[in-house]
Design an enzyme around this catalytic site. Structure first.
Site, PDB file in Angstrom:
ATOM      1  N   SER A  57       0.841  -1.188   0.000  1.00  0.00           N
ATOM      2  CA  SER A  57       0.000   0.000   0.000  1.00  0.00           C
ATOM      3  C   SER A  57       0.884   1.248   0.000  1.00  0.00           C
ATOM      4  O   SER A  57       1.677   1.431  -0.913  1.00  0.00           O
ATOM      5  CB  SER A  57      -0.965  -0.040   1.182  1.00  0.00           C
ATOM      6  OG  SER A  57      -2.005   0.883   1.012  1.00  0.00           O
ATOM      7  N   ASP A  93      -9.817  -3.289  -5.765  1.00  0.00           N
ATOM      8  CA  ASP A  93      -9.226  -2.513  -4.675  1.00  0.00           C
ATOM      9  C   ASP A  93      -9.653  -1.045  -4.774  1.00  0.00           C
ATOM     10  O   ASP A  93      -9.286  -0.362  -5.727  1.00  0.00           O
ATOM     11  CB  ASP A  93      -7.696  -2.631  -4.752  1.00  0.00           C
ATOM     12  CG  ASP A  93      -6.993  -1.981  -3.578  1.00  0.00           C
ATOM     13  OD1 ASP A  93      -7.647  -1.244  -2.807  1.00  0.00           O
ATOM     14  OD2 ASP A  93      -5.782  -2.210  -3.422  1.00  0.00           O
ATOM     15  N   HIS A 152      -8.069  -4.757  -1.727  1.00  0.00           N
ATOM     16  CA  HIS A 152      -6.852  -4.271  -1.084  1.00  0.00           C
ATOM     17  C   HIS A 152      -6.221  -5.300  -0.152  1.00  0.00           C
ATOM     18  O   HIS A 152      -5.005  -5.389  -0.054  1.00  0.00           O
ATOM     19  CB  HIS A 152      -7.178  -2.996  -0.308  1.00  0.00           C
ATOM     20  CG  HIS A 152      -5.980  -2.191   0.064  1.00  0.00           C
ATOM     21  ND1 HIS A 152      -5.189  -1.553  -0.873  1.00  0.00           N
ATOM     22  CD2 HIS A 152      -5.425  -1.905   1.268  1.00  0.00           C
ATOM     23  CE1 HIS A 152      -4.204  -0.907  -0.263  1.00  0.00           C
ATOM     24  NE2 HIS A 152      -4.325  -1.099   1.026  1.00  0.00           N
TER      25      HIS A 152
END
Length: 698
Positions: A550, A636, A671
């Protein structure tokens, strides 16, 4: 010998130049077409993805399959090892609330949690309220948002996301019949807060840009379309959450970005009233609230209290003008959270880089702390479900010590060990060493680095190393027990966590010095950590594999551009690498709320130029990149799939080395990757197999 041999020709993305001019600067993006125009709708129905984009993603998946084909046996072995360290039929120690105690359990071979309760203070039969495995049947992806029981203990709100897009559907489970009521609420943020009578609840709904912009009040038995709008946030730069007090007196509406917050209160004595503003938002001022009977306790950085202080205010007049100090600001001691109970105030703080739990007697004012002696450890404050209690719960672990769960008596200071994490395949603490070292930086700072390795690992520069980093949003990476990384450590790796600037590992200033115009410090800190580990002979540059996900994936993209020669490989999970384009697109879910973190390149030329100077996608060049593995999720909403996809395409175009750049896109997840606990292990095994392959140990 090269780690990757006899590879097929990699996919080459078509170039379809798109130009963009801002502040008099024109950029050309050859791969902008990989961003689906209908991304909002596609998150809910992936079948409508543009066929050309789908074909390219599938070609990338086929290429990484071929590149990693020779690790199939290794991945199976790694998976089996990691699975063997998990107690498959594990169960939590239930938390007491009223006549019951609530917890979760897993069954052998099961992927998802089962939610249960037992009679209070009895080790009797577990009543299964929600069977996660059963609810997930037939779904390729299913993530649950929990089960929130009503005050009357007769029903509960539960939510699920079956696409990975984080749009949660809420249902109401009747505990007596085991069936769901007719109520069905879609496009929610997940979870809800019950009104005291158990006949209604409050929840957030996501808008078309995936932002929780509205709070609604739902009355059981009525359609979602008739739900009353309680509060709407018009500023797209702010997120909202809804919560409740333990005394069930108030509904909290928490409005915030990464540096500013605002609370609105709704008394449960009048559910139709307008929420009351506590203190209006002021840029850079944060506060959060906890009810303590006749007072609210307020954690805030107001008044230049960078590391936060605790204030109190009367329940009937909680405005800022009535705040008085309870726990003073102490520079260098960061207060993380606060909870109020009838007789005690409890808060978590981080002092000299290590966490501790502080307890204050609300009558005598006497303070004491819960702390541990290890060089690096992780502490978690779980607290209690009940306000009138002398017992709280906390967890403890270190890189070598499996997680331990304790009940703690706030009055007598008695500590009761409830559970120690079992490692069925065995774990000998004395076989491992955990250390915290400090890497010097060019500007005079010292970056904490937590290490884990086997006692018999030779520290002569020959050991491989997996160096992990994050460094954003003030998030501190805990030095906690991780059974998965033992698969690397047992193969001679040094497992290292670089606590770089951008987290709050050394206080709030550590965060400030790694955001906005100081963001480059995050990247140089990670490079300094790698350099230090080599100089101290923990490893060597051709043996270090860097990993981050991320915002930590942004870190991976930056260090690959800045110092590709220092790493044997890079693993970037759902990497936020197209920073400039994303911050220029205010329709994306996270963009307006994230301007305080990275800067607003739409309004500011200075912030545009600074982001452009480090944005990984924009700084890919003719460099000898190491092998790179990028992991992505099609649905995501946080780091959209096209960011790693574009990055990989551009890396492959420009790299001057023969090292492969791999993209693995999960076509049915978002995600967080796979939703099941064992499915997730398969992903970790894949990442570790890549790390072992690039350093020649596959």
């Amino acid at each position: 010998m090269p780690a990757f041999k006899n590879l097929p020709e990699p996919p080459r993305a078509a170039k379809k130049p798109v130009t963009d001019t801002r502040h008099g600067v024109t950029r050309t993006d050859d791969y902008a077409w990989l961003r689906a125009d209908n991304w909002q709708s596609m998150f809910k129905d992936t079948s409508i993805l543009d066929p050309e984009i789908r074909a390219y993603l599938e070609a990338e998946n086929a290429y990484q399959d071929a590149a990693m084909a020779d690790t199939a046996d290794l991945r199976k072995k790694l998976f089996d090892e990691m699975k063997a360290r998990i107690k498959e039929d594990d169960s939590s120690v239930p938390m007491k609330d009223g006549p019951f105690a609530y917890g979760t359990l897993y069954v052998k071979g099961g992927e998802h949690a089962h939610y249960f309760r037992t009679k209070r203070d009895k080790d009797g039969l577990k009543e299964i309220l929600l069977n996660g495995d059963r609810e997930a049947e037939g779904k390729a992806y299913c993530r649950f948002s929990g089960l929130d029981h009503a005050p009357g203990h007769d029903k509960g709100i539960w939510g699920f996301d079956d696409k990975g897009s984080e749009y949660f559907t809420l249902k109401i489970r009747d505990f007596k019949t085991g069936k769901d009521l007719a109520d069905l609420l879609e496009n929610t943020g997940g979870g809800g807060v019950w009104a005291p009578d158990g006949k209604s609840f409050f929840y957030t709904r996501l808008d078309e840009n995936h932002r929780p912009s509205k709070v609604f009040h739902h009355i059981l038995g009525q359609p979602q379309s008739s739900d009353r709008l309680v509060y709407e946030e018009s500023d797209p730069g702010f997120f909202m959450g809804v919560g409740g007090s333990m005394l069930e007196d108030f509904i909290f509406i928490d409005i915030h970005d990464h540096e500013t917050s605002e609370y609105r209160l709704l008394s449960t004595k009048n559910l139709t009233a307008e929420p009351m503003l506590v203190a209006e938002r002021v840029e850079g001022i944060e506060y959060s609230m906890s009810e303590g009977g006749d007072v609210f306790y307020i954690l805030t950085n107001d008044g230049d209290a960078k590391d936060f202080k605790i204030m109190q205010a009367p329940v009937n007049a909680p405005g800022k003008e009535n705040w008085t100090e309870v726990v003073a600001h102490r520079p260098g001691t960061l207060i993380l959270s606060v909870e109020a109970y009838k007789g005690h105030l409890v808060w978590m703080e981080r002092h000299e880089g290590l966490p501790r739990i502080m307890i204050r007697d609300r009558v005598t004012g006497e303070d004491h702390s819960i702390a541990f002696a290890e060089e690096a450890y992780s502490l978690g404050l779980i607290g209690a479900m009940e306000y009138d209690t002398d017992w709280i719960r906390f967890s403890y672990s270190s890189m070598t010590t499996p997680s331990q769960l304790f009940d703690y008596n706030l009055k007598t200071r008695e500590r009761v060990l409830l559970k120690t994490q079992e490692v069925p395949s065995g774990h000998k603490i004395d076989d491992y060493v955990t250390r915290r070292v400090f890497a010097p930086t060019a500007d005079g700072e010292k970056v904490p680095v937590t290490l884990l390795y086997r006692k018999n690992t030779k520290l002569d520069g020959g050991a491989p190393c997996l160096l992990y980093g994050y460094g954003a949003y003030g998030i501190s990476i805990p030095a906690s027990f991780n059974t998965n990384c033992l698969s690397l450590v047992n193969r001679g790796f040094v497992y290292a966590i670089a606590h770089v600037r951008g987290g709050k590992d050394k206080g709030f200033a550590w965060y400030e010095n790694g955001k906005m115009e100081n963001k480059r410090n995050t990247f140089s800190d990670f490079i300094a950590a790698a350099d230090y580990l080599v100089r101290q002979q923990y490893t060597s540059f051709d043996r270090i594999v860097a990993e981050g996900g991320s915002a930590g994936g942004m870190l991976m993209g930056a260090i690959a551009n800045m110092a590709p020669e220092m790493f044997a490989g890079v693993i970037a999970a759902v990497p936020f690498v197209d920073v400039l384009n994303t911050m220029l697109d205010d329709t994306l879910p996270l963009t307006p709320p994230e301007w305080p973190e990275w800067g607003n390149p739409i309004d500011s030329r200075e912030e545009y130029d600074y982001i452009a100077s480090y944005s990984p996608y924009d700084n890919v060049g003719a460099k000898a990149y190491p092998p790179i593995l990028a992991l992505s999720g099609l649905t995501d909403p946080r780091v959209t799939y096209w960011e790693p996809t574009k990055w990989v395409a551009k890396l492959r175009e420009h790299t001057t080395s023969n090292n492969p750049v791999l993209l693995k896109t999960n076509m049915g997840a978002g995600h967080g990757g796979a939703s099941g606990r064992f499915q997730r292990l398969e992903e970790v095994a894949y990442e570790y197999a890549f790390a072992l392959k690039v350093i020649g140990k596959a």
